[in-house]
Design a protein around this motif. Sequence first.
Motif, PDB file in Angstrom:
ATOM      1  N   UNK A 269       0.805  -1.222   0.000  1.00  0.00           N
ATOM      2  CA  UNK A 269       0.000   0.000   0.000  1.00  0.00           C
ATOM      3  C   UNK A 269       0.840   1.275   0.000  1.00  0.00           C
ATOM      4  N   UNK A 270       2.006   1.237   0.608  1.00  0.00           N
ATOM      5  CA  UNK A 270       2.835   2.444   0.706  1.00  0.00           C
ATOM      6  C   UNK A 270       4.303   2.085   0.532  1.00  0.00           C
ATOM      7  N   UNK A 271       4.706   1.640  -0.663  1.00  0.00           N
ATOM      8  CA  UNK A 271       6.103   1.206  -0.871  1.00  0.00           C
ATOM      9  C   UNK A 271       7.124   2.315  -0.661  1.00  0.00           C
ATOM     10  N   UNK A 272       6.706   3.573  -0.808  1.00  0.00           N
ATOM     11  CA  UNK A 272       7.653   4.671  -0.583  1.00  0.00           C
ATOM     12  C   UNK A 272       8.102   4.721   0.870  1.00  0.00           C
ATOM     13  N   UNK A 273       7.263   4.251   1.802  1.00  0.00           N
ATOM     14  CA  UNK A 273       7.663   4.195   3.209  1.00  0.00           C
ATOM     15  C   UNK A 273       8.757   3.148   3.421  1.00  0.00           C
ATOM     16  N   UNK A 274       8.668   2.049   2.696  1.00  0.00           N
ATOM     17  CA  UNK A 274       9.723   1.034   2.770  1.00  0.00           C
ATOM     18  C   UNK A 274      11.036   1.617   2.281  1.00  0.00           C
ATOM     19  N   UNK A 275      10.967   2.434   1.236  1.00  0.00           N
ATOM     20  CA  UNK A 275      12.164   3.097   0.709  1.00  0.00           C
ATOM     21  C   UNK A 275      12.782   4.010   1.758  1.00  0.00           C
ATOM     22  N   UNK A 276      11.936   4.715   2.508  1.00  0.00           N
ATOM     23  CA  UNK A 276      12.442   5.588   3.571  1.00  0.00           C
ATOM     24  C   UNK A 276      13.182   4.767   4.624  1.00  0.00           C
ATOM     25  N   UNK A 280      17.348   5.091   5.387  1.00  0.00           N
ATOM     26  CA  UNK A 280      17.880   5.475   6.701  1.00  0.00           C
ATOM     27  C   UNK A 280      18.507   4.299   7.455  1.00  0.00           C
ATOM     28  N   UNK A 281      18.695   3.165   6.757  1.00  0.00           N
ATOM     29  CA  UNK A 281      19.389   2.001   7.341  1.00  0.00           C
ATOM     30  C   UNK A 281      18.761   1.551   8.656  1.00  0.00           C
ATOM     31  N   UNK A 282      17.431   1.530   8.689  1.00  0.00           N
ATOM     32  CA  UNK A 282      16.757   1.119   9.915  1.00  0.00           C
ATOM     33  C   UNK A 282      17.047  -0.337  10.261  1.00  0.00           C
ATOM     34  N   UNK A 283      17.090  -1.217   9.254  1.00  0.00           N
ATOM     35  CA  UNK A 283      17.332  -2.635   9.508  1.00  0.00           C
ATOM     36  C   UNK A 283      18.689  -2.845  10.170  1.00  0.00           C
ATOM     37  N   UNK A 318      11.942  -7.300   6.144  1.00  0.00           N
ATOM     38  CA  UNK A 318      12.855  -6.210   5.786  1.00  0.00           C
ATOM     39  C   UNK A 318      14.193  -6.763   5.307  1.00  0.00           C
ATOM     40  N   UNK A 319      14.662  -7.818   5.941  1.00  0.00           N
ATOM     41  CA  UNK A 319      15.917  -8.445   5.513  1.00  0.00           C
ATOM     42  C   UNK A 319      15.767  -9.056   4.127  1.00  0.00           C
ATOM     43  N   UNK A 320      14.617  -9.616   3.849  1.00  0.00           N
ATOM     44  CA  UNK A 320      14.370 -10.177   2.518  1.00  0.00           C
ATOM     45  C   UNK A 320      14.431  -9.087   1.451  1.00  0.00           C
ATOM     46  N   UNK A 321      13.895  -7.910   1.776  1.00  0.00           N
ATOM     47  CA  UNK A 321      13.915  -6.803   0.827  1.00  0.00           C
ATOM     48  C   UNK A 321      15.340  -6.290   0.624  1.00  0.00           C
ATOM     49  N   UNK A 322      16.132  -6.238   1.687  1.00  0.00           N
ATOM     50  CA  UNK A 322      17.476  -5.656   1.615  1.00  0.00           C
ATOM     51  C   UNK A 322      18.572  -6.712   1.642  1.00  0.00           C
TER      52      UNK A 322
END
Length: 825
Positions: A269-276, A280-283, A318-322
């Motif tokens: 629903x909000x992929x731009x939030x995942x980009x944020x 910012x290296x949250x993971x 998140x790890x799967x994405x990054x």
Amino acid sequence: MFKQESEKDAFLEHTKAAREERANEKKREIAATKVQAVVKGWLQRLRYSRIILEEFDREIPDDVKSPNIKPALHYYKIITRFILVWKLERDKVRFEKLCSYLVASVESDNVKVSYVAVALNKEISLYWIKQIKVILWRCCEYLDTLKPEVPSDIRSVLLLLHTLVTFTCTKTWKILQSKSMEPLQAGMVQLCANIMGYLFMRGFYLTLKLYLVRGLSRSKISLKGVALHAIMTLATRPLISAGLSDKLVSMFLIHIFSVPGLLLHLNQLAPECVTILETNNLLKRSLELLSVQQDMRIVFNALEGSYALCLIANIVHMAHIQRETVLVNSNGQLFTNVITNLLTSCSSYVVSKQSNLTHWHPILGWFSQRMDSGVHESVGHVKTQLYLLWSAPLVTTLLSNLLDEATPSTQQQTQHSQPNTASNFIRRALDGRMNRVNSGRQSKLKVGSSDCPLSKVATVCTLYYTALNTLTQLRLDILTGLCYQELILYKLWKFLESLGPNCGLKYFLDILADNSKNCCPDLNTLILFCECMTHYVTILDDIEMYEQQNPFKLSNYVTMSNFLNHFLYKGILNNLFGCDGSGSKLFHTAHTLLMVLYRRDSRRSYCPPNHWLIKEIRISSFMNDLEKGKKTTQLLLAKMPHIIPHSERVQLFRKYVANEKTVLGLTESVCLSAHSTLITVHRSRIVEDGYRQLALLPPQALKSVIRVRFINEQGLDEAGIDQDGVFKEFLEETIKRVFDPSLNLFRATSDERLYPSPTSHLQDNHLQLFEFVGRMLGKAVYEGIVVDVPFASFFLSQVLGQTQEALYSCIDELPSLDTDLYRSV
């Protein structure tokens, strides 16, 4: 005299009563004054509130672009008075009108119109900041009362979120976009940070969490993408402005990242939030925080077990994405350790069985904490995220690449696996070279060393081993994912083969000897392999195993079974698994795999003759140890009877039978005189007469001597009544007739293998007849009488109780019933 004293007392009492009356009157006057003051004050406040609300309704504009719009300072005073008399329920519509005005005014580039410009007035700037803080916190209070699934509340939610987003960041403040305002931008940014800090201290994250849970913790989510984007924007602002400090990251993990399925919904629903979050290296920052044991315990203890599992699922997603940017080098091991520790913490709440204090969890099984209803509805989303942990991309990143680096090249293995092309001398030279290489590899393997290839692999294997034991209801999914993703299981096998002669047998035994509780992480590699291989072989059909042989060859199974056979034998012999091995997870998994391979070979051979025997066993010494009651020898016989020849096992069984007969007083000399049973059998009715006289015989009488008197067709007694001759003939004839397909008690397969007839119920007393047949076969075994009864393997599995085991597969038994049907399945 007496009269004067009485008059005096009466006067004093009257004076006292008058004084008390005046005091009470004064109190009543004071009370009346206070009541009047309270009532007048209340009426005055009502009047004052009414005047303020009327002024608010009259003055606050619906449209900022109206030509009659007044300066923002004018509205500031009205809003200040409105806040004094504001009530949550009564003024909901007015508050939304206020929010609409504030948001619209900020979008104006006119300094007089923009409400932000009020903060530029030095005299009231501090009061303006206080007012905005109060207004934004009122927005949070209204959010607590709204429900995302109610259509009428959606507009209000979006307006409140828009207000919060607008006044916590300067990006939408148009008056700051002019060059003349550039010197003020830094101060305004600090102002927003101040406002956000105030909201955070009041419990801003908790408000966002509650609304996220209400909108996302359900099978069908009710939160719109716009609202989700706004909430995540608000949640990340204090985090980013604080430079991802430990405190803010902890609070973010506890309140936001523990929302069930959050990353899954953000991605949709909000992929731009995942980009944020990525930018910012949250993971990485979260993994660094959770890698500290104390910080991890703080986060975990702040969450219930179910929400801790949701946190794990979001981190995995998140790890799967990054995976290609973050899970490299040491960060991959950091992720592995953090997830392992979190899963281990969750497992502390998992219990083995149901009780009055446990609750059912669809992922963890019986759990010591009650599951939140919202989490229960969103279990499907959490499962989807957890499945990513054993999906091909993550397994490849975490384990496959590591195995490729740790395993010697395929060319060396190929040369070593084909010595038959060289002479004996060259073969010995090649074997010696490979042994030296393997010995060199083994000498470099130090338990617990981070540079040890086995330790690196063991870290990842420990992760999946922990997942198997924690996520009990996903166990089969985990095993299937590991068995059929990127040839992981085969690579793990080749890695074990590279550890030294016989798959690093000495290395594992040394580790086992140094770790009496079998808790060394390096052993988890072997445990995980055995778990996965057991699952793999169980679901492998004969065509895949014996004909296709991809990726495992039959030679691999031979090597594997040889390693397990010797590993368990030496482990039991040296008492490395404990007295009975029941407390060792390693023993259980390795023994289970060994038995699966052994039964597969028993059903359809793939091993060379005498493969399962341990050649170093001296039968005489083994038998002596059994007679002495040696625990290790008894355990070997109970768990691995195949390691000694079949003939020796038969002799051992006969010895046990002889000892039992002696203890029970069933020797032939005693039985013939006291406890023998005499039956009379007609030649033409062997089955009927035998059934009638032996079916109800007690077990001890059945074990003793049974003498048979035959009556021929002429009705005359035949000569001879003894145990070894006539009874053996009776037993053989009985079994021959009972298993005749014409009796319809048993049928024969195309391979002439016997199994119970599906229509045997047409026979009278067919269940009692089956029991009688079983008793006769038991008597034959007990007396050492060999009978030729070729049972079908699927029926033998039922008789032995193997069909009730979790690893049993009826498809594997289908060829023994109908080969053509099996090939067409």
